[in-house]
Design an enzyme around this catalytic site. Structure first.
Site, mmCIF file in Angstrom:
data_model
loop_
_atom_site.group_PDB
_atom_site.id
_atom_site.type_symbol
_atom_site.label_atom_id
_atom_site.label_comp_id
_atom_site.label_asym_id
_atom_site.label_seq_id
_atom_site.Cartn_x
_atom_site.Cartn_y
_atom_site.Cartn_z
ATOM 1 N N PRO A 46 -24.212 27.809 27.127
ATOM 2 C CA PRO A 46 -23.143 29.021 27.510
ATOM 3 C C PRO A 46 -22.740 29.364 25.943
ATOM 4 C CG PRO A 46 -22.602 27.714 27.750
ATOM 5 C CD PRO A 46 -23.929 26.923 28.348
ATOM 6 N N ASN A 47 -22.567 30.012 25.661
ATOM 7 C CA ASN A 47 -21.820 31.541 24.830
ATOM 8 C C ASN A 47 -22.612 31.216 23.260
ATOM 9 O OD1 ASN A 47 -19.388 31.161 25.626
ATOM 10 N ND2 ASN A 47 -19.026 29.275 25.581
ATOM 11 N N ARG A 85 -18.803 34.572 14.985
ATOM 12 C CA ARG A 85 -17.092 33.308 15.159
ATOM 13 C C ARG A 85 -17.646 32.143 14.099
ATOM 14 N NH1 ARG A 85 -15.241 32.196 20.441
ATOM 15 N NH2 ARG A 85 -13.599 31.222 19.571
ATOM 16 N N TYR A 128 -19.996 26.258 12.777
ATOM 17 C CA TYR A 128 -21.628 26.819 12.987
ATOM 18 C C TYR A 128 -22.262 27.702 12.728
ATOM 19 C CZ TYR A 128 -18.829 25.549 17.729
ATOM 20 O OH TYR A 128 -18.796 24.826 18.284
ATOM 21 N N ASN A 161 -29.610 22.605 23.360
ATOM 22 C CA ASN A 161 -28.082 22.040 23.385
ATOM 23 C C ASN A 161 -27.395 23.344 24.729
ATOM 24 O OD1 ASN A 161 -25.793 22.422 22.275
ATOM 25 N ND2 ASN A 161 -26.375 23.895 20.205
ATOM 26 N N ALA A 168 -21.557 23.983 25.667
ATOM 27 C CA ALA A 168 -20.161 23.572 26.654
ATOM 28 C C ALA A 168 -20.517 22.162 27.753
ATOM 29 C CB ALA A 168 -19.023 24.061 26.786
ATOM 30 N N ASP A 201 -28.423 15.937 35.938
ATOM 31 C CA ASP A 201 -29.948 15.281 37.072
ATOM 32 C C ASP A 201 -30.908 16.004 37.215
ATOM 33 O OD1 ASP A 201 -28.071 13.258 38.096
ATOM 34 O OD2 ASP A 201 -27.299 14.795 39.975
ATOM 35 N N GLU A 252 -31.427 16.361 22.297
ATOM 36 C CA GLU A 252 -30.628 16.814 22.629
ATOM 37 C C GLU A 252 -30.121 17.608 21.231
ATOM 38 O OE1 GLU A 252 -27.766 15.110 24.371
ATOM 39 O OE2 GLU A 252 -25.937 15.945 23.873
ATOM 40 N N HIS A 269 -26.737 19.399 19.271
ATOM 41 C CA HIS A 269 -25.676 20.173 18.186
ATOM 42 C C HIS A 269 -25.849 20.672 17.191
ATOM 43 C CE1 HIS A 269 -24.474 18.959 22.610
ATOM 44 N NE2 HIS A 269 -24.536 17.818 22.232
ATOM 45 N N ARG A 295 -15.107 15.814 16.134
ATOM 46 C CA ARG A 295 -14.623 16.828 16.858
ATOM 47 C C ARG A 295 -13.666 16.969 17.968
ATOM 48 N NH1 ARG A 295 -17.968 22.523 18.024
ATOM 49 N NH2 ARG A 295 -15.765 23.044 18.084
ATOM 50 N N ARG A 351 -15.116 16.591 23.698
ATOM 51 C CA ARG A 351 -16.572 16.759 22.835
ATOM 52 C C ARG A 351 -17.315 15.685 22.870
ATOM 53 N NH1 ARG A 351 -16.772 22.203 22.451
ATOM 54 N NH2 ARG A 351 -14.501 22.986 21.263
HETATM 55 O O1 CA2 Z 1 -22.682 22.153 18.161
HETATM 56 C C1 CA2 Z 1 -22.577 22.425 19.381
HETATM 57 O O2 CA2 Z 1 -23.701 22.904 19.314
HETATM 58 C C2 CA2 Z 1 -22.157 22.210 20.765
HETATM 59 O O3 CA2 Z 1 -23.073 21.968 21.813
HETATM 60 C C3 CA2 Z 1 -21.800 24.517 20.630
HETATM 61 C C4 CA2 Z 1 -21.046 24.185 22.019
HETATM 62 C C5 CA2 Z 1 -19.334 22.944 21.694
HETATM 63 O O4 CA2 Z 1 -19.590 23.944 23.150
HETATM 64 C C6 CA2 Z 1 -20.155 22.483 22.338
HETATM 65 O O5 CA2 Z 1 -19.096 20.761 22.161
HETATM 66 C C7 CA2 Z 1 -21.050 21.659 20.680
HETATM 67 C C8 CA2 Z 1 -20.309 25.314 21.726
HETATM 68 C C9 CA2 Z 1 -21.080 27.057 21.796
HETATM 69 C C10 CA2 Z 1 -19.763 28.122 20.898
HETATM 70 O O6 CA2 Z 1 -21.015 29.173 20.164
HETATM 71 C C11 CA2 Z 1 -21.080 30.137 19.942
HETATM 72 C C12 CA2 Z 1 -20.444 31.530 19.577
HETATM 73 C C13 CA2 Z 1 -20.316 32.269 19.009
HETATM 74 C C14 CA2 Z 1 -19.700 31.845 17.987
HETATM 75 C C15 CA2 Z 1 -19.822 30.568 16.981
HETATM 76 C C16 CA2 Z 1 -20.195 29.471 18.341
#
Ligand code: CA2
Length: 146
Positions: free
Chosen positions: A11-12, A19, A24, A75, A78, A88, A99, A101, A108, A112
């Site tokens: 997700p995201n 952002r 990131y 990846n 969250a 599972d 995996e 990240h 962090r 996390r």
């Molecule tokens: O560091 C990573 O790759 C994470 O898997 C990224 C996740 C976070 O919840 C994990 O703890 C670590 C968050 C991804 C959010 O994606 C973004 C989208 C737009 C701008 C910045 C980040």
């Protein structure tokens, strides 16, 4: 037949590059996909590069991977820290799992620090930014050819 590697993003991550550049970076998920496609082409393998914000869709892709994948790079974003359902599903997958990240999750917030997915992963790469995907794919190609 050439190997197929699934690269699954949670997700995201579709909004990557828009952002939090200090955590990131400024590259997008499309940039990551292009880097992976380049490595795949060089090594004569196929990749399926996937992203979803929905847990059930990620689980279904992991199930599909049981039919045709030589490995999974994931990846889970969250969901790493929350999803026993993804753990599972990965448990039912019998090939290698790496995996990834982008950030170093251990540097962090404490929520996390645990990733359920790590329990089933051959290896975990965290903190190398988007290069983590390149490292994972190159290592996965080595693992699959052994
Ligand atoms: O560091 C990573 O790759 C994470 O898997 C990224 C996740 C976070 O919840 C994990 O703890 C670590 C968050 C991804 C959010 O994606 C973004 C989208 C737009 C701008 C910045 C980040």
């Amino acid at each position: 037949m050439s190997s197929l590697i699934y690269i699954i993003n949670g997700p995201n991550l579709n909004l990557l590059g828009q952002r939090e550049p200090s955590i990131y970076g400024t590259h997008t998920l499309k940039d990551i996909e292009n880097n992976c496609l380049e490595i795949a082409k060089k090594n004569n393998i196929k990749i399926k590069f996937l992203q979803s914000n929905a847990e059930h869709e990620i689980i279904n892709w992991i199930h599909n991977a049981r039919e045709d994948a030589s490995g999974i790079i994931i990846n889970p974003a969250a969901f790493s820290h929350t999803s026993i359902a993804i753990l599972d599903a990965l448990t039912l997958f019998e090939e290698h799992i790496i995996e990834v990240h982008i950030s170093n999750i251990h540097k962090r917030e404490s929520f996390r620090h645990n990733s359920y997915v790590s329990q089933k992963s051959t290896a975990v790469i965290a903190g190398f930014g988007i290069d983590g995907y390149k490292i994972a794919l190159e290592k996965m190609i080595n693992l699959c050819s052994n």
